[in-house]
Design a protein around this motif. Structure first.
Motif, PDB file in Angstrom:
ATOM      1  N   PRO A  49       0.823  -1.219   0.000  1.00 25.10           N
ATOM      2  CA  PRO A  49       0.000   0.000   0.000  1.00 25.10           C
ATOM      3  C   PRO A  49       0.855   1.267   0.000  1.00 25.10           C
ATOM      4  O   PRO A  49       2.038   1.221   0.337  1.00 25.10           O
ATOM      5  N   LYS A  50       0.242   2.376  -0.379  1.00 25.18           N
ATOM      6  CA  LYS A  50       0.966   3.650  -0.457  1.00 25.18           C
ATOM      7  C   LYS A  50       1.313   4.163   0.943  1.00 25.18           C
ATOM      8  O   LYS A  50       0.585   3.926   1.907  1.00 25.18           O
ATOM      9  N   SER A  51       2.423   4.905   1.032  1.00 27.16           N
ATOM     10  CA  SER A  51       2.819   5.515   2.308  1.00 27.16           C
ATOM     11  C   SER A  51       3.607   6.788   2.028  1.00 27.16           C
ATOM     12  O   SER A  51       4.059   7.023   0.907  1.00 27.16           O
ATOM     13  N   LEU A  52       3.764   7.609   3.073  1.00 24.34           N
ATOM     14  CA  LEU A  52       4.567   8.830   2.997  1.00 24.34           C
ATOM     15  C   LEU A  52       5.386   8.968   4.275  1.00 24.34           C
ATOM     16  O   LEU A  52       4.924   8.606   5.366  1.00 24.34           O
ATOM     17  N   PRO A  53       6.598   9.510   4.189  1.00 26.31           N
ATOM     18  CA  PRO A  53       7.417   9.706   5.397  1.00 26.31           C
ATOM     19  C   PRO A  53       6.839  10.818   6.267  1.00 26.31           C
ATOM     20  O   PRO A  53       6.424  11.865   5.764  1.00 26.31           O
ATOM     21  N   PRO A  54       6.828  10.633   7.588  1.00 26.21           N
ATOM     22  CA  PRO A  54       6.258  11.644   8.491  1.00 26.21           C
ATOM     23  C   PRO A  54       6.951  13.002   8.436  1.00 26.21           C
ATOM     24  O   PRO A  54       6.357  14.006   8.864  1.00 26.21           O
ATOM     25  N   GLU A 268       0.373  -5.097  16.468  1.00 24.27           N
ATOM     26  CA  GLU A 268       1.669  -4.450  16.245  1.00 24.27           C
ATOM     27  C   GLU A 268       1.991  -3.416  17.326  1.00 24.27           C
ATOM     28  O   GLU A 268       3.072  -2.815  17.293  1.00 24.27           O
ATOM     29  N   HIS A 269       1.057  -3.186  18.240  1.00 28.13           N
ATOM     30  CA  HIS A 269       1.237  -2.198  19.306  1.00 28.13           C
ATOM     31  C   HIS A 269       1.561  -0.817  18.728  1.00 28.13           C
ATOM     32  O   HIS A 269       2.493  -0.143  19.163  1.00 28.13           O
ATOM     33  N   GLN A 270       0.755  -0.377  17.752  1.00 28.97           N
ATOM     34  CA  GLN A 270       1.019   0.923  17.143  1.00 28.97           C
ATOM     35  C   GLN A 270      -0.262   1.577  16.642  1.00 28.97           C
ATOM     36  O   GLN A 270      -1.172   0.919  16.139  1.00 28.97           O
ATOM     37  N   ILE A 271      -0.312   2.897  16.813  1.00 25.19           N
ATOM     38  CA  ILE A 271      -1.319   3.710  16.142  1.00 25.19           C
ATOM     39  C   ILE A 271      -0.917   3.834  14.684  1.00 25.19           C
ATOM     40  O   ILE A 271       0.266   3.996  14.358  1.00 25.19           O
ATOM     41  N   GLU A 272      -1.895   3.757  13.779  1.00 19.86           N
ATOM     42  CA  GLU A 272      -1.637   3.979  12.351  1.00 19.86           C
ATOM     43  C   GLU A 272      -2.508   5.127  11.874  1.00 19.86           C
ATOM     44  O   GLU A 272      -3.721   5.128  12.105  1.00 19.86           O
ATOM     45  N   MET A 273      -1.894   6.101  11.234  1.00 16.53           N
ATOM     46  CA  MET A 273      -2.631   7.232  10.648  1.00 16.53           C
ATOM     47  C   MET A 273      -2.616   7.079   9.132  1.00 16.53           C
ATOM     48  O   MET A 273      -1.570   6.843   8.528  1.00 16.53           O
ATOM     49  N   HIS A 274      -3.789   7.250   8.551  1.00 14.15           N
ATOM     50  CA  HIS A 274      -3.955   7.103   7.105  1.00 14.15           C
ATOM     51  C   HIS A 274      -4.707   8.303   6.540  1.00 14.15           C
ATOM     52  O   HIS A 274      -5.410   9.006   7.254  1.00 14.15           O
ATOM     53  N   LEU A 275      -4.573   8.489   5.231  1.00 11.49           N
ATOM     54  CA  LEU A 275      -5.425   9.382   4.457  1.00 11.49           C
ATOM     55  C   LEU A 275      -6.182   8.522   3.453  1.00 11.49           C
ATOM     56  O   LEU A 275      -5.560   7.821   2.641  1.00 11.49           O
ATOM     57  N   ARG A 276      -7.515   8.541   3.531  1.00 11.87           N
ATOM     58  CA  ARG A 276      -8.343   7.682   2.683  1.00 11.87           C
ATOM     59  C   ARG A 276      -8.924   8.471   1.520  1.00 11.87           C
ATOM     60  O   ARG A 276      -9.493   9.556   1.721  1.00 11.87           O
ATOM     61  N   SER A 277      -8.771   7.929   0.333  1.00 11.90           N
ATOM     62  CA  SER A 277      -9.318   8.566  -0.861  1.00 11.90           C
ATOM     63  C   SER A 277     -10.836   8.389  -0.884  1.00 11.90           C
ATOM     64  O   SER A 277     -11.346   7.267  -0.758  1.00 11.90           O
ATOM     65  N   THR A 299      -5.863   3.978   0.662  1.00  8.64           N
ATOM     66  CA  THR A 299      -5.275   4.796   1.724  1.00  8.64           C
ATOM     67  C   THR A 299      -3.784   5.027   1.512  1.00  8.64           C
ATOM     68  O   THR A 299      -3.105   4.265   0.830  1.00  8.64           O
ATOM     69  N   ILE A 300      -3.319   6.112   2.135  1.00  9.50           N
ATOM     70  CA  ILE A 300      -1.890   6.407   2.262  1.00  9.50           C
ATOM     71  C   ILE A 300      -1.562   6.331   3.749  1.00  9.50           C
ATOM     72  O   ILE A 300      -2.164   7.045   4.561  1.00  9.50           O
ATOM     73  N   LEU A 301      -0.614   5.485   4.112  1.00 13.53           N
ATOM     74  CA  LEU A 301      -0.146   5.434   5.492  1.00 13.53           C
ATOM     75  C   LEU A 301       0.808   6.610   5.704  1.00 13.53           C
ATOM     76  O   LEU A 301       1.848   6.702   5.060  1.00 13.53           O
ATOM     77  N   THR A 302       0.440   7.524   6.606  1.00 10.80           N
ATOM     78  CA  THR A 302       1.267   8.715   6.818  1.00 10.80           C
ATOM     79  C   THR A 302       2.099   8.639   8.093  1.00 10.80           C
ATOM     80  O   THR A 302       3.096   9.355   8.230  1.00 10.80           O
ATOM     81  N   GLU A 303       1.689   7.808   9.037  1.00  7.06           N
ATOM     82  CA  GLU A 303       2.456   7.734  10.288  1.00  7.06           C
ATOM     83  C   GLU A 303       2.102   6.474  11.056  1.00  7.06           C
ATOM     84  O   GLU A 303       0.950   6.039  11.065  1.00  7.06           O
ATOM     85  N   ILE A 304       3.116   5.882  11.670  1.00  6.35           N
ATOM     86  CA  ILE A 304       2.870   4.917  12.729  1.00  6.35           C
ATOM     87  C   ILE A 304       3.347   5.563  14.025  1.00  6.35           C
ATOM     88  O   ILE A 304       4.235   6.406  14.017  1.00  6.35           O
ATOM     89  N   SER A 305       2.746   5.170  15.122  1.00  2.00           N
ATOM     90  CA  SER A 305       3.193   5.636  16.433  1.00  2.00           C
ATOM     91  C   SER A 305       3.221   4.416  17.354  1.00  2.00           C
ATOM     92  O   SER A 305       2.211   4.039  17.945  1.00  2.00           O
ATOM     93  N   ARG A 306       4.398   3.792  17.408  1.00  2.00           N
ATOM     94  CA  ARG A 306       4.550   2.568  18.184  1.00  2.00           C
ATOM     95  C   ARG A 306       4.522   2.859  19.681  1.00  2.00           C
ATOM     96  O   ARG A 306       4.980   3.905  20.127  1.00  2.00           O
ATOM     97  N   LYS A 307       3.983   1.908  20.427  1.00  2.14           N
ATOM     98  CA  LYS A 307       3.898   2.019  21.878  1.00  2.14           C
ATOM     99  C   LYS A 307       4.806   0.940  22.481  1.00  2.14           C
ATOM    100  O   LYS A 307       4.767  -0.219  22.061  1.00  2.14           O
ATOM    101  N   PHE A 308       5.593   1.327  23.473  1.00  2.10           N
ATOM    102  CA  PHE A 308       6.731   0.507  23.869  1.00  2.10           C
ATOM    103  C   PHE A 308       6.538  -0.185  25.207  1.00  2.10           C
ATOM    104  O   PHE A 308       5.806   0.277  26.082  1.00  2.10           O
TER     105      PHE A 308
END
Length: 359
Positions: A49-54, A268-277, A299-308
């Protein structure tokens, strides 16, 4: 005070600020500065899937929006970490002694003030090296700090972490502490974390320090509202990435045809932020000679926010030669602040043997 004296006082004050401030731009503020610029965008948007660097969140408007996010009632991260810093900053300053503060992703440097206050109370010299991709935010926050701390020296670097860490010169003070607070480590994949920790160790001398803030694992009922605030600021922040791409790479993204989506991936213990067409559409980034087809709901995955997990991250840091000296958390165990020290090879071997015996 006469008008002439007031004017002279203001000029002198401005001159004092300028003498204590150096800003080096490792990247252009808005323009493409190298043949490889945008290659990460092309790579991300042409994969499935598509993604972009934060990093593309942070043009001037994106940086302002993120500062607003930090003040939202749902966004517990900033106020929780701030409380920990307020409680333990003096202890951190006493442990490190006189040292240069280097901050990655400095933004408005609001939390850094807590550390500067602690070092100032001990009458230590104040040397601050903020690093941020947003040159505008970097300059404005540095100038405000210099007004508020008359003895502060600031050498700012506008660029990515990788570029800036490689650019660091030996500090003029007895030691250095690289600060990576604000939970941004969560934006990196496990492999990217390993590379990042290697860059940190390469930028430090044995005995120098690394201060790391991490968001800890917790129920999604707490996590998801922090990334889906009721005022829509996070949504605006996410969508602004497309406006940034439009400006920087001559694009024609229509932000009204995309929507913000964020959720917690529990496995995966992470928040995922996407932009949906919101429809089938074609988008161009002319400066990159790139034409993109979006399907409805793609969607474009724009950010993950892993929790540790604290024990896991402590082991990872130790394996990289960054020995955790102290770990501080809030009463809810929502956030962790780790002070690490770059160890010698002998110290690392001893610590890893000790960990192996315990496990």
């Amino acid at each position: 005070m006469s008008i002439s004296k007031a004017v002279n006082s203001k000029v002198t004050s401005q001159s004092s600020v300028e003498k204590r401030l150096q800003i080096e731009r490792l990247i252009g503020a808005t323009q493409i500065v190298a043949p490889s610029a945008g290659s990460d965008v092309v790579k991300g948007l042409t994969q499935t899937p598509k993604s972009l660097p934060p990093c593309y969140f942070y043009d001037d408007r994106g940086s302002d929006l993120f500062e607003q996010i930090c003040d939202l009632p749902e966004y517990y991260l900033t106020r929780t970490e701030t409380t920990i810093l307020q409680q333990y900053a003096n202890e951190i300053a006493k442990i490190t002694g006189v040292c240069e503060l280097v901050e990655l992703g400095s933004g408005s440097s609001s939390k850094t003030r807590i550390l500067l206050d602690a070092y100032q109370q001990l009458s230590y010299p104040l040397h601050y090296l903020p690093i941020d991709v947003c040159a505008g935010m970097l300059e404005s926050s540095a100038k405000q700090l210099l007004k508020d701390y008359p003895l502060l020296q600031v050498y700012a670097l506008a660029g990515t972490y990788e570029l800036a860490l490689a650019k660091l010169l030996p500090t003029q003070l007895p030691s250095r502490m690289i600060c990576f607070i604000g939970s941004s480590l969560g934006n990196l994949t496990p492999d990217e974390c390993d590379v990042f920790f290697s860059q940190i160790t390469n930028a430090l001398e044995v005995g120098e320090y690394f201060l790391l803030g991490i968001d800890l694992r917790k129920p999604k009922q707490i996590l998801e509202p922090a990334y889906n605030d009721s005022q829509g600021v996070t949504a605006a922040f996410n969508l602004n990435m497309l406006e940034h791409l439009n400006q920087r790479f001559e694009g024609n993204f229509d932000t009204t045809q995309f929507e913000h989506r964020a959720f917690y991936n529990e496995s995966e213990h992470q928040i995922e932020m996407h932009l949906r067409s919101l429809r089938s559409q074609i988008v161009e980034l002319r400066a990159l000679n790139l034409k993109l087809n979006f399907a409805l709901d793609e969607t474009i995955l724009t950010e993950i926010s892993r929790k540790f997990d604290l024990n896991i991250i402590k082991h990872q840091l130790t394996a990289q030669g960054l020995l955790p000296l102290h770990v501080w958390t809030d009463p809810n165990q929502w956030f962790g602040l780790l002070l690490c020290q770059l160890a010698s090879i002998k110290q690392i071997k001893v610590r890893l043997i000790y960990i192996a015996v315990l496990s």
